[in-house]
Design an enzyme around this catalytic site. Structure first.
Site, short mmCIF file in Angstrom:
data_model
loop_
_atom_site.label_atom_id
_atom_site.label_comp_id
_atom_site.label_asym_id
_atom_site.label_seq_id
_atom_site.Cartn_x
_atom_site.Cartn_y
_atom_site.Cartn_z
N HIS A 1 8.49 -26.96 63.93
CA HIS A 1 7.65 -25.75 64.41
C HIS A 1 6.48 -25.56 63.49
O HIS A 1 5.59 -24.97 64.05
CB HIS A 1 8.68 -24.56 64.41
CG HIS A 1 9.43 -24.30 65.64
ND1 HIS A 1 10.65 -25.21 65.38
CD2 HIS A 1 9.45 -24.19 66.56
CE1 HIS A 1 11.43 -25.18 66.51
NE2 HIS A 1 10.75 -24.29 67.54
N GLY A 2 6.31 -25.59 62.40
CA GLY A 2 5.24 -25.40 61.60
C GLY A 2 5.21 -25.85 60.11
O GLY A 2 6.25 -26.32 59.71
#
Lengths: 364, 476
Positions: free
Chosen positions: B328-329
């Site tokens: 996700h990041g």
């Protein structure tokens, strides 16, 4: 071929059996009726078609005009003061050139001046607005959508540019397209009897103050010009005038002037010039500014230490008696008078020369 | 371009007309769809189309290479696969994790007393890179695992990777789900077109009205403050974010499914009422389904899944969720988010094994109580997902635990009202629809009610005047 998982099957979606024709016509009829009512209501409130929302794309389009390298061009940086108080049509009529309007509400011009100095080859005239409390403060401000614009203006995508053009065309037709009157702005501004202690809601924020047109021509909204609730609300939104804000410190003022002086030196080195303008304010706002940022300690020192020319509204007879309905921005008629007056001074002093025949396109 | 923009409105209207022109061949229509998909992507940042092309071309050739060497040793096929994984993960590593890796390397060096300053990393993250990379990877992996043959048509393959409704934020499609739909001419019927348009309105309502208009500013305010956050504000800010991220992402998926339907194609479901989940395995069967199944099929199962020892199963579970978090990041907060979900899943598995309870409780009250506990614990994970750093997360978590005594209110009353009304409505709706599909509910509703609700949503979307705010998952 082996199939291990349900994801290996071709996706098929169920289309529910509905009375699509009846639903479709109903949606269309209800939507059109609701939108017509909403549009009429918004026009009754005072919104107008053709009042276009300012946006980062609109700003970026103006910013790009700096890249054309007009050696006698004019660019305006500053806060909402110079933004609302400058009539670009008057500028163009008087000088034959359309200034690049880069002022942003609630913003100090210092980072923008720095950007013009360091990131461009601009060698024309920069008009720099001085709204004293913002100009000499370490906080550069800016509305959320404009934060960091001096750096990020090139990042606007082709999609945003296209959307901006479509939006312009729609805003010329529909009055309801006004972000200050969007659904949740209206909901959030409902005044509740029991606000939480210490947390003033959006009711107390600055509401719609301006109308804007192509080339970022802003004017004070007519409804705020007139006496009434909206004008009173706007005055109240500028802050609790009774309290004693801590005055700007010597250090803040010195740092601001040093910052500006460096930018001016860079611009001058390539043949450009910077002139300061202090537009009018009034009422409790003016009293507070005089208290917190006395002229001698701020404006006079700024001109002296940067060796610059400046126009302070109190120094010119033709800039007296202007209407400042909500104490911070001029009415539209006064904006035209003020522009005429300060451009006249700039022409007289030789900071702007006439350009004939006019080459720029009309402001809107 | 984003779905909630005027640009997309014009783009989609023109494309719909072009796609339904009767005199164009099926191949011509697919070419138009492909070009339109590239325009859709390039409208954000034209040069990054090159990256999309690179990913597409690499996996086209590698899948064929794997297939051609299917009778040769496993090592040969594996070396093809390694190239594919290296290229695809390499793109993500460079663009998405480059700065993160540098910063962590710098911190590690400093821990050993070596002063090394990472160079400034001014690289723009190509939108949706994690999504389309997973799409192309799933293609190569499926060919490697023998689940499918290479796609024969370059056009079908390129369209599968690039098809604009799923391109930048999913659903993450598998070749077998979409490619066969390209074989024969597809035309949306009147009913599927109108149903698709209805889904687009629903998705826009979720995104523009609920996520951006209703909830975003309350979540922003709570997570942006540098002051201690009280119990009420901390929970409201987190609940607001839980509603925002659901409406943002599920809204995107609903619009994607709707646009595909209008063109005659079907995309898989990505959300099934996740906030009505009873337990965390149930949650992950309902939240971002295309990612959770991707991680299950291409990571968890290849790691051994639950086929090894009990301890190994827990390790696999945690590893999968940690990597899912990192997907996700590029931040440790995302890793913690994934790790917490892994922990929840592990504890749930352990509890079920110890107690021997397999399904949901029989009583409705117990199910509701468990669903609320699940939702509350999911909210705790959202704090790490939303917070800028661990300091911010700790501030909000302290508030949620009631440890920030004397903290001043953060949210104005009107924000409190908005969050309570909208989040309650979201959770109640999901609970009501827990075991129902939208299609079932709409079929049972009177036709005029469907019309009334659709018109109301469309009206609300229009007067909310979204500012074309990007979807949260674009950054992933």
């Amino acid at each position: 071929m082996k199939h291990y998982h349900e994801q290996d099957d071709v996706t098929v979606r169920e289309i529910p059996r509905l009375r699509y024709a009846a639903i479709g016509w109903m949606v269309l009829a209800l939507f059109l009726a609701a939108m017509t009512s909403w549009e009429l209501r918004m026009r009754a409130v005072g919104l107008m078609a053709g009042d276009i929302d300012d946006s980062p794309v609109a700003w970026a389009i103006e910013r790009k005009r700096l890249e054309t390298g007009e050696h006698d061009g004019v660019v305006i940086v500053g806060s909402s003061r110079i933004l609302f108080d400058t009539d670009l049509d008057v500028w163009q009529e008087m000088t034959g050139r359309l200034p690049v309007q880069l002022a942003l509400p609630g913003t100090s011009p210092r980072p923008y001046l720095r950007s013009i100095a360091n990131d461009t080859q601009f060698d024309g005239l920069v008009i720099c607005d001085v709204a004293p409390e913002g100009f000499f403060s370490p906080f550069v401000g800016a509305l959320p959508q404009f934060v960091g614009m001096e750096k990020s203006w090139r990042d606007r995508s082709p999609s945003e540019h296209f959307g901006h053009q479509v939006g312009l065309r729609l805003e010329r037709v529909f009055a309801f397209m006004e972000s200050e009157y969007s659904l949740f702005r209206l909901i959030e501004r409902i005044k509740l009897a029991n606000d939480r202690v210490g947390q003033d809601g959006p009711y107390y924020d600055v509401w719609k103050l301006s109308v804007s047109y192509p080339h970022r021509q802003y004017f004070l909204w007519r409804r705020v010009e007139q006496p009434g609730f909206l004008r009173d609300h706007a005055r109240a939104a500028w802050g609790p005038f009774g309290d004693e804000r801590p005055p700007l410190t010597e250090g803040m003022i010195a740092a601001s002037i040093a910052d500006v002086a460096a930018s001016i030196a860079t611009i001058r080195a390539r043949g450009g010039e910077v002139a300061f303008v202090r537009p009018p304010s009034a009422g409790l706002f003016l009293e507070r500014e005089k208290r917190n940022a006395p002229r001698a300690k701020t404006w006079d020192r700024l001109l002296r230490e940067t060796g610059s020319f400046g126009i302070y509204f109190e120094d010119y007879a033709e800039m007296q008696g202007l209407e400042v309905p909500e104490w911070s921005h001029l009415s539209r008629d006064s904006a035209a008078r003020f522009t005429r007056a300060y451009v006249d001074v700039l022409l007289r002093e030789g900071y702007v020369r006439l350009r004939t025949p006019p080459e720029a396109e009309p402001a809107g | 371009m984003v779905f909630n923009s005027l640009t997309f409105l014009v783009f989609f209207a023109v494309l719909l007309v072009a796609h339904h022109l009767p005199f164009l061949s099926w191949t011509a229509k697919k070419v138009i769809l492909l070009i339109a998909s590239y325009i859709f992507y390039a409208a954000w940042n034209p040069p990054f189309v090159l990256l999309l092309w690179a990913s597409t071309i690499v996996d086209w050739f590698i899948a064929r290479g794997i297939w051609a060497s299917r009778d040769r040793s496993r090592a040969v096929r594996r070396s093809w696969l390694v190239i594919s994984v290296a290229v695809n993960i390499g793109f993500i590593a460079f663009f998405k994790y480059g700065e993160f890796l540098m910063q962590n390397w710098q911190a590690l060096m400093q821990a050993f007393g070596v002063i090394w300053v990472a160079p400034e990393w001014d690289i723009v993250l190509p939108v949706g890179i994690s999504f389309y990379t997973f799409v192309t990877l799933s293609y190569t992996l499926d060919v490697y695992l023998g689940r499918s043959k290479p796609i024969e048509s370059r056009l079908d393959y390129a369209l599968f990777v690039t098809f604009f409704p799923h391109l930048v934020a999913g659903p993450i499609v598998r070749p077998t789900q979409l490619v066969p739909q390209f074989y024969a001419p597809k035309q949306a019927t009147r009913d599927s077109m109108l149903w698709g348009l209805g889904l687009i309105v629903l998705g826009l309502f979720e995104k523009v009205v609920l996520a951006d208009g209703g909830l975003a500013n309350a979540a922003d305010k709570v997570f942006a403050t540098s002051q201690p956050v009280g119990f009420v504000d901390a929970w409201l800010g987190t609940l607001a974010f839980s509603g925002q991220i659901f409406c943002d992402f599920a809204g995107y998926s609903t619009i994607a499914i709707g646009t595909a339907l209008c063109l005659g194609f079907a995309l898989p479901e990505n959300f099934r009422m996740p906030y009505a989940a009873i337990g965390f395995s149930d949650f992950w069967r309902r939240w971002h389904i295309s990612l959770s199944t991707w991680l299950r099929d291409y990571l968890y199962i290849p790691l051994g899944g639950n086929r090894g020892s009990e301890a190994r199963t827990y390790v696999n579970l945690l590893l999968t969720m940690l990597l899912g978090g990192l997907w996700h990041g590029a931040s440790w907060t995302f890793v913690v988010w994934g790790g917490l979900h892994g922990l929840y899943l592990a504890v749930e598995r352990w509890l079920r094994e110890k107690t021997g309870v397999a399904g949901d409780p029989a009583s409705a009250l117990s199910r509701l109580a468990l669903a609320l506990v699940t939702y509350a614990l999911v909210n705790v994970t959202w704090v790490f997902f939303r917070a800028e750093d661990f300091t911010g997360a700790a501030r909000v978590l302290a508030g949620m635990a009631g440890l920030a005594e004397g903290a001043a209110p953060v949210l104005p009353t009107m924000f409190v009202v908005k969050v309570v009304v909208i989040v309650t409505a979201i959770v109640a709706t999901q609970w009501f629809m827990r075991n129902r599909s939208l299609e079932e509910v709409v079929v049972r509703a009177p036709w005029w009610l469907t019309g009334l609700v659709t018109a109301a949503m469309l009206f609300a979307v229009t007067i909310t005047q979204g500012s074309g705010q990007a979807f949260i998952y674009f950054q992933f």
